[in-house]
Design an enzyme around this catalytic site. Structure first.
Site, PDB file in Angstrom:
ATOM      1  N   GLY A 264       0.646  -1.160  -0.135  1.00  0.00           N
ATOM      2  CA  GLY A 264      -0.075   0.102  -0.084  1.00  0.00           C
ATOM      3  C   GLY A 264       0.609   1.338  -0.211  1.00  0.00           C
ATOM      4  O   GLY A 264       0.326   2.364  -0.307  1.00  0.00           O
ATOM      5  N   ARG A 301       3.041  -1.522  -6.051  1.00  0.00           N
ATOM      6  CA  ARG A 301       3.148   0.083  -6.781  1.00  0.00           C
ATOM      7  C   ARG A 301       4.552   0.686  -6.287  1.00  0.00           C
ATOM      8  O   ARG A 301       5.244   0.908  -7.122  1.00  0.00           O
ATOM      9  CB  ARG A 301       2.119   0.761  -6.114  1.00  0.00           C
ATOM     10  CG  ARG A 301       1.867   2.248  -6.875  1.00  0.00           C
ATOM     11  CD  ARG A 301       1.062   3.186  -6.261  1.00  0.00           C
ATOM     12  NE  ARG A 301      -0.073   2.564  -5.746  1.00  0.00           N
ATOM     13  CZ  ARG A 301      -1.195   2.640  -6.542  1.00  0.00           C
ATOM     14  NH1 ARG A 301      -1.239   3.193  -7.670  1.00  0.00           N
ATOM     15  NH2 ARG A 301      -2.431   2.099  -6.096  1.00  0.00           N
ATOM     16  N   CYS A 369     -14.061   3.980 -28.093  1.00  0.00           N
ATOM     17  CA  CYS A 369     -15.440   4.830 -28.049  1.00  0.00           C
ATOM     18  C   CYS A 369     -16.079   4.662 -26.683  1.00  0.00           C
ATOM     19  O   CYS A 369     -17.155   4.157 -26.395  1.00  0.00           O
ATOM     20  CB  CYS A 369     -16.361   3.959 -28.905  1.00  0.00           C
ATOM     21  SG  CYS A 369     -15.443   4.122 -30.656  1.00  0.00           S
ATOM     22  N   GLU A 370     -15.524   5.728 -25.883  1.00  0.00           N
ATOM     23  CA  GLU A 370     -15.948   5.930 -24.446  1.00  0.00           C
ATOM     24  C   GLU A 370     -15.564   7.325 -24.135  1.00  0.00           C
ATOM     25  O   GLU A 370     -14.326   7.425 -24.252  1.00  0.00           O
ATOM     26  CB  GLU A 370     -15.365   4.886 -23.248  1.00  0.00           C
ATOM     27  CG  GLU A 370     -15.572   3.628 -23.418  1.00  0.00           C
ATOM     28  CD  GLU A 370     -17.114   3.085 -23.057  1.00  0.00           C
ATOM     29  OE1 GLU A 370     -17.677   3.596 -22.167  1.00  0.00           O
ATOM     30  OE2 GLU A 370     -17.501   1.752 -23.354  1.00  0.00           O
TER      31      GLU A 370
END
Ligand code: LLP
Length: 449
Positions: A264, A301, A369-370
């Protein structure tokens, strides 16, 4: 309550500032933006775009920094890279050679970790919904530990292990009801989240686990959320609660040998100032030090996010009514984070001329296409004519791993850079591979009745 989305009223950091904080990247006046000693334009020419590019040196350096912080705090801790952040075999293999194990959450990640050379003895299996088949695989592989997330799962794991004539080494994942003060979609340590068992129920459940014939409980696990950037107070609170629980369990005679401290730790995408690994080690030590525990960490991360960029080419610039759209060949199908979490990623032009050219506001979008296929709005960028290259920063974590093939877009290529050389570590998916496995039922033999 989860923290509100970060206020974006401060001006975006400039290109030079973004570069200065990313040691693997530099701007060569002739060759343009380079990762380590390889110009990104060279990779685009050889491999095409969009392409993920990872710095081997950065991965090594960050794994080393985390190990050092834990060792300097005097903690006996092992690091298990959360492969969900970047399951590329080359990345996991590099980290395994640095002595890191793996945290996996599916059969696929377990197989990938093994294929990447992580020994079974370095693998932890987390996740709220492990299937019996996944449990069997974990037991057959004899991995280090399975993190149990509910009473129901404890019963199920015991039964599966008994069926194999084994006892499952397992930890109980506790939900400490601590607010990690991160984005609501990636917080995990609150009672309202599906993860772990409420800490108040943990003593009774741990006792039950000790009594189950197929289980060998070895300790506890906790993970309160991801991209934690608001200091270490939430970590400290969680570890303090875990420490108290360890003492309480031991007081009634239960064995507690390990605590898995989760992952985290956040990174700075824009201007966040997350805690250092040293501060995290301090919080672990304050809550769990002196308890004679084997400690584990599951960072994803922090290790690989800053090590990667997504390299993309401009298809076209489109002038709208008072709006300039830069349309890239990368889309939400590659980097989903902006669409999903309103995440901010630095965007740098690759060519030296563009790097120094006058800036104007642009909306940076993909071709999907969004409307949510938008990487940034009002971003200050130079003119970017067709074929210009740009790099999305800090894309090494939850980038390629969250890709999809929406709009029938093949998965992008992945490249690793080391010094002055680079290697393709995942070929661009072919259109044939994308169609493979599909069938149009033709004869009656194709239909099951
Ligand atoms: N351990 C467990 C049990 C986890 O659920 C996670 C992440 C980690 C470790 C690693 O967390 P890290 O150190 O990478 O923060 N897709 C989101 C992040 C989701 C994180 C899910 N769990 C994003 O792109 O921000």
């Amino acid at each position: 309550m989860p923290a509100p989305a970060p206020a974006l009223d401060s001006p975006d950091p400039g290109f030079d500032e973004l570069l200065a904080r990313r040691p693997a990247l530099s701007m060569d006046p002739l060759a343009g933006l380079a990762m380590e000693d390889v110009p990104l334009a060279r990779i685009a020419a050889a491999v095409g775009t969009p392409t993920w590019v990872y710095s081997a040196t950065t991965l090594r350096r960050r794994a080393g920094a985390l190990k050092r912080a834990l060792a300097e705090a005097g903690l006996a801790a092992s690091i298990h890279f959360a492969t969900k952040a970047n399951p590329s075999l080359a990345v996991v293999n590099l980290l395994a050679r640095e002595g890191l194990g793996a945290d996996v959450v599916s059969e696929g990640e377990l197989l990938a970790a093994r294929a990447a050379g992580v020994p079974a003895s370095g693998i932890v299996f987390s996740g709220v919904g492990k299937t019996a088949r996944e449990m069997r695989l974990a037991l057959e592989e004899d991995i280090l530990q399975i993190n149990v997330e509910s009473a129901e799962e404890a019963e199920m794991l015991s039964a599966v292990a008994q069926g194999l004539g084994r006892r499952a080494r397992c930890a109980l994942r506790v939900n400490p009801d601590v607010d990690a003060r991160t984005h609501a979609k990636i917080t995990t340590g609150l009672t309202e989240n599906k993860f772990g068992v409420p800490i108040a129920l943990a003593p009774a459940l741990y006792a039950r686990m000790c009594a189950l014939p197929g289980l060998e409980p070895v300790g506890l696990a906790v993970h309160i959320g991801s991209q934690i950037t608001q200091g270490v107070a939430s970590y400290a609170a969680a570890y303090r609660r875990l420490g108290e629980l360890v003492r309480a369990l031991r007081a009634v005679g239960h064995p507690v040998r390990r605590v898995d401290c989760g992952g985290g730790l956040g990174i700075s995408y824009r201007d966040e100032s997350p805690a250092s690994p040293e501060a995290l080690a301090g919080a672990i030590k304050a809550g769990l030090g002196g308890l004679d525990l084997a400690l584990m960490l599951e960072p994803g991360r922090w290790i690989c996010g800053p090590a990667g960029v997504l390299l993309s080419e401009v298809i076209i610039e489109k002038q709208g009514l008072g709006r300039r759209f830069v349309i890239l060949d990368a889309a939400m199908t590659e980097l989903l984070r902006p669409a999903m979490y309103e995440a901010w990623h630095g965007i740098l032009p690759v060519s030296p001329a563009a790097f120094r050219a006058p800036l104007s506001a642009a909306d940076v979008v993909g071709p999907v296409c969004e409307s949510s296929d938008t990487f940034a709005r009002g971003r200050m960028l130079p003119p970017l004519p067709p074929h210009s290259l740009v790099a999305f920063l800090d894309a090494g974590a939850y980038g390629a791993s969250m890709s999809s093939t929406y709009n029938a877009r093949p998965l992008a290529a992945e490249v690793m850079v080391e010094g002055a050389r680079f290697a393709v570590i995942r070929e661009r998916q072919s259109h044939a591979a994308l169609l493979a496995g599909q069938r149009i039922p033709a004869s009656s033999a194709d239909w099951v009745t």
